[in-house]
Write a protein that holds these residues in place. Sequence first.
Motif, PDB file in Angstrom:
ATOM      1  N   THR A   1      14.857  32.738 -26.607  1.00  0.00           N
ATOM      2  CA  THR A   1      14.692  31.311 -26.301  1.00  0.00           C
ATOM      3  C   THR A   1      13.217  30.927 -26.319  1.00  0.00           C
ATOM      4  OG1 THR A   1      16.490  31.671 -24.737  1.00  0.00           O
ATOM      5  CG2 THR A   1      15.479  29.491 -24.737  1.00  0.00           C
ATOM      6  N   GLY A   2      12.938  29.743 -26.828  1.00  0.00           N
ATOM      7  CA  GLY A   2      11.568  29.252 -26.808  1.00  0.00           C
ATOM      8  C   GLY A   2      11.413  28.087 -25.855  1.00  0.00           C
ATOM      9  N   ASN A   3      10.156  27.747 -25.561  1.00  0.00           N
ATOM     10  CA  ASN A   3       9.858  26.592 -24.698  1.00  0.00           C
ATOM     11  C   ASN A   3      10.606  26.631 -23.376  1.00  0.00           C
ATOM     12  OD1 ASN A   3       8.090  25.160 -26.433  1.00  0.00           O
ATOM     13  ND2 ASN A   3       9.866  24.759 -27.735  1.00  0.00           N
ATOM     14  N   LEU A   4      10.706  27.802 -22.810  1.00  0.00           N
ATOM     15  CA  LEU A   4      11.496  27.946 -21.585  1.00  0.00           C
ATOM     16  C   LEU A   4      10.574  27.778 -20.368  1.00  0.00           C
ATOM     17  CD1 LEU A   4      14.495  28.539 -21.276  1.00  0.00           C
ATOM     18  CD2 LEU A   4      13.901  30.946 -20.979  1.00  0.00           C
ATOM     19  N   PRO A   5      10.983  26.986 -19.379  1.00  0.00           N
ATOM     20  CA  PRO A   5      10.144  26.852 -18.187  1.00  0.00           C
ATOM     21  C   PRO A   5      10.119  28.169 -17.398  1.00  0.00           C
ATOM     22  CG  PRO A   5      11.890  25.187 -18.233  1.00  0.00           C
ATOM     23  CD  PRO A   5      12.191  26.164 -19.319  1.00  0.00           C
ATOM     24  N   PHE A   6       8.946  28.494 -16.876  1.00  0.00           N
ATOM     25  CA  PHE A   6       8.857  29.699 -16.022  1.00  0.00           C
ATOM     26  C   PHE A   6       7.864  29.414 -14.904  1.00  0.00           C
ATOM     27  CE2 PHE A   6       5.315  30.254 -18.951  1.00  0.00           C
ATOM     28  CZ  PHE A   6       4.321  30.812 -18.173  1.00  0.00           C
ATOM     29  N   LYS A   7       7.957  30.213 -13.835  1.00  0.00           N
ATOM     30  CA  LYS A   7       6.961  30.063 -12.762  1.00  0.00           C
ATOM     31  C   LYS A   7       6.707  31.388 -12.070  1.00  0.00           C
ATOM     32  CE  LYS A   7      10.569  28.164  -9.844  1.00  0.00           C
ATOM     33  NZ  LYS A   7      11.236  26.948  -9.432  1.00  0.00           N
ATOM     34  N   LEU A   8       5.529  31.471 -11.468  1.00  0.00           N
ATOM     35  CA  LEU A   8       5.193  32.641 -10.660  1.00  0.00           C
ATOM     36  C   LEU A   8       5.148  32.235  -9.210  1.00  0.00           C
ATOM     37  CD1 LEU A   8       3.502  33.449 -13.560  1.00  0.00           C
ATOM     38  CD2 LEU A   8       3.890  35.505 -12.173  1.00  0.00           C
ATOM     39  N   VAL A   9       5.932  32.956  -8.407  1.00  0.00           N
ATOM     40  CA  VAL A   9       6.105  32.600  -7.007  1.00  0.00           C
ATOM     41  C   VAL A   9       5.530  33.728  -6.160  1.00  0.00           C
ATOM     42  CG1 VAL A   9       7.829  32.036  -5.256  1.00  0.00           C
ATOM     43  CG2 VAL A   9       8.199  31.349  -7.643  1.00  0.00           C
TER      44      VAL A   9
ATOM     45  N   ARG B   1       2.801  29.547  -7.628  1.00  0.00           N
ATOM     46  CA  ARG B   1       1.363  29.685  -7.881  1.00  0.00           C
ATOM     47  C   ARG B   1       0.993  29.371  -9.326  1.00  0.00           C
ATOM     48  NH1 ARG B   1      -1.608  31.803  -3.683  1.00  0.00           N
ATOM     49  NH2 ARG B   1      -0.344  31.525  -1.827  1.00  0.00           N
ATOM     50  N   PHE B   2       1.976  29.366 -10.172  1.00  0.00           N
ATOM     51  CA  PHE B   2       1.715  29.020 -11.573  1.00  0.00           C
ATOM     52  C   PHE B   2       3.034  28.591 -12.187  1.00  0.00           C
ATOM     53  CE2 PHE B   2       1.306  29.651 -16.112  1.00  0.00           C
ATOM     54  CZ  PHE B   2       0.030  29.200 -16.369  1.00  0.00           C
ATOM     55  N   SER B   3       2.976  27.556 -13.027  1.00  0.00           N
ATOM     56  CA  SER B   3       4.189  27.245 -13.777  1.00  0.00           C
ATOM     57  C   SER B   3       3.809  26.820 -15.186  1.00  0.00           C
ATOM     58  CB  SER B   3       5.008  26.167 -13.072  1.00  0.00           C
ATOM     59  OG  SER B   3       4.236  25.017 -12.927  1.00  0.00           O
TER      60      SER B   3
ATOM     61  N   GLN C   1      -5.117  34.357 -11.442  1.00  0.00           N
ATOM     62  CA  GLN C   1      -6.047  35.491 -11.327  1.00  0.00           C
ATOM     63  C   GLN C   1      -6.119  36.051  -9.916  1.00  0.00           C
ATOM     64  OE1 GLN C   1      -9.768  34.946 -13.317  1.00  0.00           O
ATOM     65  NE2 GLN C   1      -8.676  34.720 -15.258  1.00  0.00           N
ATOM     66  N   GLU C   2      -5.327  35.520  -9.022  1.00  0.00           N
ATOM     67  CA  GLU C   2      -5.418  35.966  -7.637  1.00  0.00           C
ATOM     68  C   GLU C   2      -4.577  37.222  -7.430  1.00  0.00           C
ATOM     69  OE1 GLU C   2      -4.322  34.104  -3.392  1.00  0.00           O
ATOM     70  OE2 GLU C   2      -4.775  32.656  -4.986  1.00  0.00           O
ATOM     71  N   SER C   3      -5.191  38.250  -6.838  1.00  0.00           N
ATOM     72  CA  SER C   3      -4.444  39.492  -6.593  1.00  0.00           C
ATOM     73  C   SER C   3      -3.268  39.224  -5.673  1.00  0.00           C
ATOM     74  CB  SER C   3      -5.360  40.534  -5.933  1.00  0.00           C
ATOM     75  OG  SER C   3      -6.381  40.894  -6.824  1.00  0.00           O
ATOM     76  N   GLY C   4      -2.181  39.918  -5.900  1.00  0.00           N
ATOM     77  CA  GLY C   4      -1.020  39.758  -5.032  1.00  0.00           C
ATOM     78  C   GLY C   4       0.251  40.186  -5.735  1.00  0.00           C
ATOM     79  N   ASN C   5       1.359  40.102  -4.980  1.00  0.00           N
ATOM     80  CA  ASN C   5       2.662  40.417  -5.556  1.00  0.00           C
ATOM     81  C   ASN C   5       3.415  39.121  -5.775  1.00  0.00           C
ATOM     82  OD1 ASN C   5       2.322  43.241  -5.440  1.00  0.00           O
ATOM     83  ND2 ASN C   5       2.687  43.131  -3.229  1.00  0.00           N
TER      84      ASN C   5
ATOM     85  N   GLY D   1      -3.775  42.937  -9.569  1.00  0.00           N
ATOM     86  CA  GLY D   1      -4.767  43.572  -8.698  1.00  0.00           C
ATOM     87  C   GLY D   1      -5.650  44.532  -9.473  1.00  0.00           C
ATOM     88  N   GLY D   2      -6.771  44.882  -8.864  1.00  0.00           N
ATOM     89  CA  GLY D   2      -7.732  45.749  -9.539  1.00  0.00           C
ATOM     90  C   GLY D   2      -7.266  47.187  -9.643  1.00  0.00           C
ATOM     91  N   GLN D   3      -6.267  47.580  -8.849  1.00  0.00           N
ATOM     92  CA  GLN D   3      -5.898  48.989  -8.798  1.00  0.00           C
ATOM     93  C   GLN D   3      -4.533  49.287  -9.415  1.00  0.00           C
ATOM     94  OE1 GLN D   3      -6.739  50.639  -4.932  1.00  0.00           O
ATOM     95  NE2 GLN D   3      -8.886  50.237  -5.427  1.00  0.00           N
ATOM     96  N   VAL D   4      -3.981  48.336 -10.127  1.00  0.00           N
ATOM     97  CA  VAL D   4      -2.586  48.492 -10.568  1.00  0.00           C
ATOM     98  C   VAL D   4      -2.368  49.703 -11.495  1.00  0.00           C
ATOM     99  CG1 VAL D   4      -1.856  46.099 -10.271  1.00  0.00           C
ATOM    100  CG2 VAL D   4      -2.911  46.798 -12.434  1.00  0.00           C
TER     101      VAL D   4
END
Length: 547
Positions: free
Chosen positions: A29-37, A44-46, A71-75, A91-94
């Motif tokens: 699928t193209g042009n699919l909406p996504f987000k980071l929660v 935090r991003f969509s 760019q913020e470290s986290g899960n 994160g820097g240590q992944v």
Amino acid sequence: TGQAETAVVKLNQLGFLPGADKLAVIPATGNLPFKLVSEDGQVRFSGRSSELMLWPPAGEQVSVADFSALQESGNYQLQVEGLAPIAVSIGGQVYQKAHDGAIKAYYFNRASLELAPENAGVWARPAGHPDERVRVHASAASPDRPAGTLIFAPRGWYDAGDYNKYVVNSGISTYTLLRAWTDFRSFYVNRQWQIPESTNALPDLLDEVLWNLDWMRAMQDPGDGGVYHKLTTLNFAGAVMPHQATAERYVVQKTTSAALNYAAVMALASRVLDEFSNQLPGLGPDYRQSAELAWQWALQHPQQAYQQPEDVSTGAYGDQQLQDEFAWAAAELYLATGESTYLQAFLDRDAPITEASWSDVAALGYFSLAGASHSLDEETLQLVRARILAAADCFVGQHQQSAYKVAMEEADFVWGSNAVALNKAVLLYQAWQLKPEPVYLQAAQGLVDYVLGRNPTDYSYLTGFGNKPPLHIHHRPSEADGIAQPVPGWLAGGAQPGWQDGCAYPSRLPAKSYLDDWCSYSTNEITINWNAPLVYMLAGLSSLAEV
Ligand code: 9MR
């Protein structure tokens, strides 16, 4: 059944450095909406994924979700409409644990050593293959060492899922690890991963490499400087533990490629070890001298390609094209001795550069010269830089044009395709060190992402790491030890459509022809040369995050 049920978002299952490109591939699928929660439930991003595009190696239409701006470290959780959510770490240590696993794998493949529980955990095992009484095979007989002579050649790493030791393949493997030391010194200087030598004064990386160098040193015939191609049983052992594989071992044939691989590695090792002459007195000069002897032998025997003797059926690592081996060895010998005849020999070969492999090592010579710019005249330095950058630019083009944003084309899906990907990444990283433009790192990241999950099989191809790692690698100890989990830290060879082993593959499409089964030695074996560029890249990316 339908695609919708099985389709999953494909991404690097270990995560991303804060400043890196962060891409996920969305099937069908193209042009699919996504987000980071984030963990506290905040978006935090969509965004929307790209247009659909075909990726020929997998015959798939996919789109790409790009969340590099986060760019913020986290899960986080990546949520894509209609697909199962997937965890993403930033994160820097992944990559650090996976790095330590991938280098520790070499310890697990050490010949002639008992693996103690304090180092090996559940994969502890008795020592195998002392290799203290190895026979000179008829194909390797010389006046000073007639057929049947017993020689002493213990230690070294098993090449792969088999228990043999091959000089040619040790060449690129050992080089790449030494290169990781020279390029990422501050990452390694205090880094430990619980090997028996962790308490000594040397960095663990050098201790690990010395285990193999010790063996390689014994593969040179002191009588003439020639180097045996391999130390092997006549036939492959069955799926038994190392100490149960007790058939007689031989050194087989001297070849030009073995001599040149030996010369190159010993020359580089001599430079590295000169700095540790207090701990290892005399070793650097000894390596240097033996490298020069091997080079002399190769000049006298310039076309002695490996020919498998009739009574031997183990790995061949045969190569007819030796210009690249000559060029690489010449480059290393120039840097180890300062003698301009070697530099001239490198230039005379004019070896073309592409990603390195056991059979094409030209790139390694270019990397070494590029890393020692103070030893080069301006014209040579420009030539070396231009060659590396031109190869890297070609990979950047492949990356940018590919639907998966992975610089892999159909022709790259050969035996050990995952290492094709990673050796391209190493070349891109070298280019970035010469000219720090983001595109080089982006393309390198794409290839690392590919082996760690952004691929059509959804595997993170590294045992013990990621959501879906291989469980049944073609690795005799993993198969024979009675432990459910395979030995961790090994990179499977990867997809390729050759089907040399006759196993039942799910697809003949190049990037989908992979099987996580012991049966599949053509896609699911592991080797020291495939792990090495992974170690290099995980160290390289981890050290980026430290600065
Ligand atoms: O990595 C090697 C690959 O490039 C060759 O196509 C293949 C067949 O000749 O052999 C691979 O090397 C194997 C070696 O000969 C023996 N040890 C296991 C290696 C990985 O399968």
